[in-house]
Design an enzyme around this catalytic site. Structure first.
Site, PDB file in Angstrom:
ATOM      1  N   VAL A 182       0.839  -1.199   0.000  1.00  0.00           N
ATOM      2  CA  VAL A 182       0.000   0.000   0.000  1.00  0.00           C
ATOM      3  C   VAL A 182       0.876   1.252   0.000  1.00  0.00           C
ATOM      4  O   VAL A 182       0.587   2.215  -0.713  1.00  0.00           O
ATOM      5  CB  VAL A 182      -0.994  -0.010   1.185  1.00  0.00           C
ATOM      6  N   CYS A 183       1.954   1.244   0.765  1.00  0.00           N
ATOM      7  CA  CYS A 183       2.864   2.402   0.813  1.00  0.00           C
ATOM      8  C   CYS A 183       3.519   2.637  -0.547  1.00  0.00           C
ATOM      9  O   CYS A 183       3.662   3.779  -0.989  1.00  0.00           O
ATOM     10  CB  CYS A 183       3.920   2.204   1.890  1.00  0.00           C
ATOM     11  N   ASP A 184       3.914   1.561  -1.193  1.00  0.00           N
ATOM     12  CA  ASP A 184       4.478   1.619  -2.541  1.00  0.00           C
ATOM     13  C   ASP A 184       3.459   2.257  -3.483  1.00  0.00           C
ATOM     14  O   ASP A 184       3.773   3.207  -4.212  1.00  0.00           O
ATOM     15  CB  ASP A 184       4.841   0.192  -2.973  1.00  0.00           C
TER      16      ASP A 184
END
Length: 166
Positions: free
Chosen positions: A59-61
């Site tokens: 999700v951060c990516d």
């Protein structure tokens, strides 16, 4: 304080919740070359600050890639991604991902950003997922604390807030 969960488990956030209309708190984080970066460094610009637990997760990516794409369409908006990942890991990730429009900065040293913006997770020493827009006069015009740290933020609302900020 915002109520946040991480993988369904409640966590404790350190610092004070930042709300729309607040004066944006100052912070000191590290750039990929270990130089200090502060809010004052981009005074006079609109800032979109994307906060992620770790750039090396799915999700951060995706969040960082999305804001990198959006940043290329925004005039006079500086986009920062803040995490507690080491600056070396952020630099490696950005090079591999082709990130050119977002500046990744590390809050690993002393959680200056995390505590100033109320996103430092006490139990994990990570940052909770959040997005802030700070206008050119250092006023917070948008603040989203994502209630489940593994969920995506509201990209459209954040980008629209950055477009509307002066």
């Amino acid at each position: 304080m915002a109520s946040i969960t991480f993988k369904g488990n409640p966590v404790t956030l350190l610092g004070n919740e930042v709300k729309e209309g607040d004066k944006a708190p100052e912070f000191k984080v590290l750039a990929n070359d270990l130089s200090e970066v502060s809010l004052a460094d981009s005074k006079g610009q609109v800032r979109l600050i994307s906060v992620v637990p770790s750039i090396d997760t799915g999700v951060c990516d995706a969040q960082t890639r999305r804001f990198n794409e959006e940043a290329s369409k925004l005039d006079n908006v500086k986009v920062l991604t803040v995490s507690v990942d080491l600056p070396f890991a952020q630099k490696r990730w950005c090079a591999a991902a082709g990130i050119e429009n977002v500046q990744t900065v590390s809050d690993h040293r002393d959680l200056s950003f995390g505590e100033a913006y109320g996103v430092a997770i006490q139990e994990l020493r990570l940052l909770a997922r959040a997005v802030f827009v700070v206008d050119s006069n250092d006023t917070v015009t948008y603040a989203e604390y994502v209630s489940e740290a593994t969920d995506h933020p509201d990209y459209e609302a954040a980008v629209e807030a950055a477009k509307q900020a002066k």
